[in-house]
Enzyme design. Structure first.
Site, PDB file in Angstrom:
ATOM      1  N   TYR A 160      -5.724   8.737   2.277  1.00 29.62           N
ATOM      2  CA  TYR A 160      -5.154   7.422   2.638  1.00 29.62           C
ATOM      3  C   TYR A 160      -6.223   6.510   3.224  1.00 29.62           C
ATOM      4  N   ALA A 174       0.849  -1.193   0.000  1.00 31.12           N
ATOM      5  CA  ALA A 174       0.000   0.000   0.000  1.00 31.12           C
ATOM      6  C   ALA A 174       0.878   1.233   0.000  1.00 31.12           C
ATOM      7  N   THR A 195      -6.156  -0.950   8.399  1.00 31.90           N
ATOM      8  CA  THR A 195      -5.812   0.028   9.426  1.00 31.90           C
ATOM      9  C   THR A 195      -7.033   0.451  10.233  1.00 31.90           C
ATOM     10  N   ASP A 196      -6.774   0.958  11.440  1.00 33.08           N
ATOM     11  CA  ASP A 196      -7.874   1.508  12.247  1.00 33.08           C
ATOM     12  C   ASP A 196      -8.380   2.839  11.694  1.00 33.08           C
ATOM     13  N   GLU A 197      -7.586   3.463  10.799  1.00 33.74           N
ATOM     14  CA  GLU A 197      -7.972   4.803  10.324  1.00 33.74           C
ATOM     15  C   GLU A 197      -9.254   4.780   9.499  1.00 33.74           C
ATOM     16  N   LYS A 243      -7.878   2.997   1.814  1.00 32.69           N
ATOM     17  CA  LYS A 243      -7.832   1.723   2.540  1.00 32.69           C
ATOM     18  C   LYS A 243      -9.254   1.202   2.776  1.00 32.69           C
ATOM     19  N   HIS A 281      -6.797  16.540  10.432  1.00 29.37           N
ATOM     20  CA  HIS A 281      -6.110  15.645  11.363  1.00 29.37           C
ATOM     21  C   HIS A 281      -7.081  14.921  12.305  1.00 29.37           C
ATOM     22  N   ASN A 321       1.688   1.168  14.267  1.00 24.96           N
ATOM     23  CA  ASN A 321       2.841   0.310  14.574  1.00 24.96           C
ATOM     24  C   ASN A 321       4.087   1.164  14.776  1.00 24.96           C
ATOM     25  N   VAL A 359       6.073  18.841  15.875  1.00 24.54           N
ATOM     26  CA  VAL A 359       4.825  18.306  16.430  1.00 24.54           C
ATOM     27  C   VAL A 359       3.667  19.095  15.804  1.00 24.54           C
ATOM     28  N   TYR A 360       2.751  18.356  15.178  1.00 22.14           N
ATOM     29  CA  TYR A 360       1.640  19.019  14.485  1.00 22.14           C
ATOM     30  C   TYR A 360       0.624  19.575  15.492  1.00 22.14           C
ATOM     31  N   ALA A 366      -9.432   6.725   3.194  1.00 23.98           N
ATOM     32  CA  ALA A 366     -10.535   6.438   2.257  1.00 23.98           C
ATOM     33  C   ALA A 366     -10.122   5.357   1.271  1.00 23.98           C
TER      34      ALA A 366
HETATM   35  P1  NAD Z   1       5.207   0.929   4.041  1.00 23.98           P
HETATM   36  O1  NAD Z   1       4.847   2.182   3.324  1.00 23.98           O
HETATM   37  O2  NAD Z   1       6.380   0.924   4.949  1.00 23.98           O
HETATM   38  O3  NAD Z   1       5.461  -0.244   2.990  1.00 23.98           O
HETATM   39  C1  NAD Z   1       4.617  -0.456   1.890  1.00 23.98           C
HETATM   40  C2  NAD Z   1       5.312  -1.452   0.957  1.00 23.98           C
HETATM   41  O4  NAD Z   1       4.430  -1.705  -0.148  1.00 23.98           O
HETATM   42  C3  NAD Z   1       6.621  -0.927   0.364  1.00 23.98           C
HETATM   43  O5  NAD Z   1       7.603  -1.929   0.413  1.00 23.98           O
HETATM   44  C4  NAD Z   1       6.255  -0.598  -1.074  1.00 23.98           C
HETATM   45  O6  NAD Z   1       7.343  -0.716  -1.973  1.00 23.98           O
HETATM   46  C5  NAD Z   1       5.171  -1.621  -1.352  1.00 23.98           C
HETATM   47  N1  NAD Z   1       4.251  -1.206  -2.430  1.00 23.98           N
HETATM   48  C6  NAD Z   1       3.665   0.013  -2.579  1.00 23.98           C
HETATM   49  N2  NAD Z   1       2.895   0.004  -3.679  1.00 23.98           N
HETATM   50  C7  NAD Z   1       2.991  -1.237  -4.221  1.00 23.98           C
HETATM   51  C8  NAD Z   1       2.405  -1.869  -5.349  1.00 23.98           C
HETATM   52  N3  NAD Z   1       1.572  -1.201  -6.166  1.00 23.98           N
HETATM   53  N4  NAD Z   1       2.710  -3.155  -5.609  1.00 23.98           N
HETATM   54  C9  NAD Z   1       3.559  -3.838  -4.792  1.00 23.98           C
HETATM   55  N5  NAD Z   1       4.153  -3.294  -3.716  1.00 23.98           N
HETATM   56  C10 NAD Z   1       3.860  -2.004  -3.438  1.00 23.98           C
HETATM   57  O7  NAD Z   1       3.881   0.487   4.788  1.00 23.98           O
HETATM   58  P2  NAD Z   1       3.723  -0.251   6.198  1.00 23.98           P
HETATM   59  O8  NAD Z   1       3.727   0.760   7.274  1.00 23.98           O
HETATM   60  O9  NAD Z   1       4.641  -1.400   6.247  1.00 23.98           O
HETATM   61  O10 NAD Z   1       2.221  -0.772   6.059  1.00 23.98           O
HETATM   62  C11 NAD Z   1       1.942  -2.048   5.489  1.00 23.98           C
HETATM   63  C12 NAD Z   1       0.450  -2.239   5.452  1.00 23.98           C
HETATM   64  O11 NAD Z   1      -0.068  -2.154   6.771  1.00 23.98           O
HETATM   65  C13 NAD Z   1      -0.298  -1.175   4.653  1.00 23.98           C
HETATM   66  O12 NAD Z   1      -1.347  -1.787   3.977  1.00 23.98           O
HETATM   67  C14 NAD Z   1      -0.826  -0.221   5.712  1.00 23.98           C
HETATM   68  O13 NAD Z   1      -2.019   0.397   5.265  1.00 23.98           O
HETATM   69  C15 NAD Z   1      -1.089  -1.167   6.847  1.00 23.98           C
HETATM   70  N6  NAD Z   1      -1.013  -0.611   8.205  1.00 23.98           N
HETATM   71  C16 NAD Z   1       0.083   0.133   8.585  1.00 23.98           C
HETATM   72  C17 NAD Z   1       0.167   0.597   9.906  1.00 23.98           C
HETATM   73  C18 NAD Z   1       1.358   1.399  10.386  1.00 23.98           C
HETATM   74  O14 NAD Z   1       1.321   1.912  11.515  1.00 23.98           O
HETATM   75  N7  NAD Z   1       2.435   1.519   9.622  1.00 23.98           N
HETATM   76  C19 NAD Z   1      -0.855   0.302  10.805  1.00 23.98           C
HETATM   77  C20 NAD Z   1      -1.958  -0.450  10.385  1.00 23.98           C
HETATM   78  C21 NAD Z   1      -2.009  -0.911   9.077  1.00 23.98           C
HETATM   79  O1  DAU Z   2      -3.420   4.112  12.726  1.00 19.99           O
HETATM   80  C1  DAU Z   2      -2.728   3.320  11.791  1.00 19.99           C
HETATM   81  C2  DAU Z   2      -1.991   4.212  10.819  1.00 19.99           C
HETATM   82  O2  DAU Z   2      -0.878   4.742  11.529  1.00 19.99           O
HETATM   83  C3  DAU Z   2      -1.525   3.488   9.565  1.00 19.99           C
HETATM   84  O3  DAU Z   2      -2.653   3.057   8.844  1.00 19.99           O
HETATM   85  C4  DAU Z   2      -0.671   4.405   8.688  1.00 19.99           C
HETATM   86  O4  DAU Z   2      -0.166   3.691   7.580  1.00 19.99           O
HETATM   87  C5  DAU Z   2       0.473   4.916   9.536  1.00 19.99           C
HETATM   88  O5  DAU Z   2       1.256   5.811   8.779  1.00 19.99           O
HETATM   89  C6  DAU Z   2      -0.046   5.598  10.789  1.00 19.99           C
HETATM   90  O6  DAU Z   2      -0.746   6.827  10.461  1.00 19.99           O
HETATM   91  P1  DAU Z   2      -0.603   8.133  11.359  1.00 19.99           P
HETATM   92  O7  DAU Z   2      -0.955   9.299  10.532  1.00 19.99           O
HETATM   93  O8  DAU Z   2      -1.283   7.975  12.666  1.00 19.99           O
HETATM   94  O9  DAU Z   2       0.997   8.046  11.633  1.00 19.99           O
HETATM   95  P2  DAU Z   2       2.139   9.161  11.609  1.00 19.99           P
HETATM   96  O10 DAU Z   2       3.353   8.530  12.184  1.00 19.99           O
HETATM   97  O11 DAU Z   2       2.247   9.835  10.289  1.00 19.99           O
HETATM   98  O12 DAU Z   2       1.610  10.240  12.652  1.00 19.99           O
HETATM   99  C7  DAU Z   2       1.309   9.870  13.994  1.00 19.99           C
HETATM  100  C8  DAU Z   2       0.783  11.100  14.682  1.00 19.99           C
HETATM  101  O13 DAU Z   2       1.859  12.051  14.816  1.00 19.99           O
HETATM  102  C9  DAU Z   2      -0.318  11.818  13.910  1.00 19.99           C
HETATM  103  O14 DAU Z   2      -1.266  12.328  14.807  1.00 19.99           O
HETATM  104  C10 DAU Z   2       0.422  12.952  13.209  1.00 19.99           C
HETATM  105  C11 DAU Z   2       1.547  13.272  14.169  1.00 19.99           C
HETATM  106  N1  DAU Z   2       2.787  13.775  13.527  1.00 19.99           N
HETATM  107  C12 DAU Z   2       3.323  13.055  12.506  1.00 19.99           C
HETATM  108  C13 DAU Z   2       4.464  13.492  11.891  1.00 19.99           C
HETATM  109  C14 DAU Z   2       5.039  12.716  10.719  1.00 19.99           C
HETATM  110  C15 DAU Z   2       3.406  14.916  14.021  1.00 19.99           C
HETATM  111  O15 DAU Z   2       2.931  15.545  14.987  1.00 19.99           O
HETATM  112  N2  DAU Z   2       4.545  15.335  13.405  1.00 19.99           N
HETATM  113  C16 DAU Z   2       5.104  14.693  12.345  1.00 19.99           C
HETATM  114  O16 DAU Z   2       6.135  15.162  11.808  1.00 19.99           O
END
Ligand code: NAD
Ligand code: DAU
Length: 358
Positions: free
Chosen positions: A159, A82, A133-135, A163, A294, A189, A215-216, A161
């Site tokens: 994002y 994704a 995701t929980d989003e 998912k 946000h 995560n 920090v946003y 929407a």
């Molecule tokens: P990430 O952005 O670190 O990794 C995404 C991976 O997908 C990358 O290796 C990228 O090269 C690959 N990719 C992107 N588009 C592609 C395509 N069209 N075909 C094949 N590969 C492709 O993401 P992540 O944080 O590891 O998240 C993995 C999954 O878990 C996602 O579906 C995300 O929505 C979900 N998720 C993430 C979190 C989080 O906190 N990171 C939490 C809950 C769910």
């Molecule tokens: O809840 C699960 C989601 O968590 C996943 O589906 C997404 O793939 C993953 O990216 C993550 O989304 P968030 O938007 O919650 O994560 P992020 O780390 O971008 O931001 C976490 C919080 O911190 C959010 O409230 C925005 C804030 N933030 C983020 C950044 C990058 C800041 O305050 N400053 C920053 O520079």
């Protein structure tokens, strides 16, 4: 026996691949497009493992996915692939539609064709696990009950929407065609191999580089943080024991405001690698403009996966964050390597004027 993992070079996917290959002898075919977020260095420990087959390609390439399915005959497909960063979805949503919606659709079609042609036994054992995701549930008010699996979808960013759309497609393929699907909706995560555009790794690498910690808004937005290895364990369990057609919420029972997360990272760095001037890293905190739209609060009700499958997180936030900070301190070369030209372009775009810490 084999499984096909998509997105296995990203943050969660590569942690999953490394854990899988450490724990089983089953072949894992890893299909990843290697976007800016995909990183083969994450997979270096399994470079020579004969059970790991890496293929660079797009989940939207139905012919390629079909070829991999017929060649390796996997018993399961796990879709991690994704576009995953909310801020990037705000700056440029097109890739999110392309991969998360259209790509997931093509993947589903390839999987459906493969599954339909399987003999009865392998067909009934087959699973498609979609990592979400929980989003998709939107934003909670203070005091409102955490997201359960029956919570209505109310995604707020491009994002989330995109998912949500993929979750709906996965659900529809079960309802309409009987495809044996499983969906996991997980909270935020953190852990090793996390790309430093997301909050926790960005704070670690900026702190160590003497840069501002952006920090946003007011920093009071709440997320529910889960150590990545716990998420991977939940996915393995849902794959083996989840009920086809069901969704499972996965979370850490660990709601924290962003500003508290940033202070926790700073406190660990103060202990593990103090600044040379003797001052605390927290003085680098800089409040910046808020993220448009946000979401204020996420929280996962993870009772179903605990009651039905017996999963609960192994790490506390304190132990998981300590491991994470340690990992970044021990892997400066990994950090340098991912901070490529495209990473620097993103940082300049997202944090204009961000240079020296206050
Ligand atoms: P990430 O952005 O670190 O990794 C995404 C991976 O997908 C990358 O290796 C990228 O090269 C690959 N990719 C992107 N588009 C592609 C395509 N069209 N075909 C094949 N590969 C492709 O993401 P992540 O944080 O590891 O998240 C993995 C999954 O878990 C996602 O579906 C995300 O929505 C979900 N998720 C993430 C979190 C989080 O906190 N990171 C939490 C809950 C769910
Ligand atoms: O809840 C699960 C989601 O968590 C996943 O589906 C997404 O793939 C993953 O990216 C993550 O989304 P968030 O938007 O919650 O994560 P992020 O780390 O971008 O931001 C976490 C919080 O911190 C959010 O409230 C925005 C804030 N933030 C983020 C950044 C990058 C800041 O305050 N400053 C920053 O520079």
């Amino acid at each position: 026996m084999a499984i096909l993992v998509t997105g296995g070079a990203g943050f969660i996917g590569s942690n999953f691949v490394l854990d899988w290959l450490a724990q089983t002898q089953e072949t894992l075919v890893n299909l990843d497009k290697l976007t800016y977020a995909g990183n083969l260095r994450n997979l270096a420990p399994v470079n020579t493992n004969p059970n790991h087959i890496f293929v660079q390609g797009d989940i939207g390439d139905r012919a390629l996915v079909g070829t991999l399915l017929s060649r390796y005959q996997p018993r399961a497909v796990l879709n991690f692939a994704a576009e995953s960063h909310v801020d990037r979805s705000i700056s440029g949503p097109a890739e999110f539609i392309h991969t998360n919606i259209v790509g997931s659709f093509h993947l589903l079609e390839a999987v459906r064709a493969y599954w339909t042609a399987l003999p009865a036994g392998p067909a009934s054992a087959f699973r498609l696990l979609h990592v979400s995701t929980d989003e998709v549930y939107g934003s909670l008010l203070a005091g409102e009950a955490a997201f359960s699996e029956s919570r209505r979808y109310e995604p707020n960013s491009p994002y989330s929407a995109s998912k949500a759309a993929s979750d709906h497609l996965v659900r529809a393929y079960h309802h309409t065609y009987g495809l044996p699907v499983l969906t996991t909706n997980c909270s935020n995560n953190y852990g090793p191999l996390h790309f430093p555009e997301k909050l926790i790794p960005l704070m670690i690498v900026n702190a160590l580089a003497g840069k501002p910690l952006p920090v946003y808004g007011d920093g009071q937005q709440i997320r529910d943080w889960l150590y990545v290895k716990d998420h991977c364990a939940a996915i393995r369990l849902v794959l083996e024991r989840g009920r086809p057609g069901d969704t499972y919420n996965v979370g850490g029972w660990n709601e924290q405001a962003n500003i508290d997360i940033v202070h926790a990272v700073c406190a660990l760095l103060d202990e593990m690698q103090p600044r040379r001037d003797g001052r605390g890293y927290a003085q680098q905190i800089s409040f910046v403009a808020d993220r448009p739209g946000h979401d204020r609060r996420y929280a996962i009700d993870a009772r179903k996966i605990k009651q039905e499958l017996g999963w609960k997180p192994a790490e506390t936030f304190a132990s998981g964050l300590r491991k994470t900070v340690r990992w970044y301190l021990d892997n400066p070369q990994w950090v340098r390597d991912v901070q490529s030209g495209s990473y620097r372009d993103w940082v300049a775009h997202q944090y204009p004027g961000g240079g020296t810490a206050p």
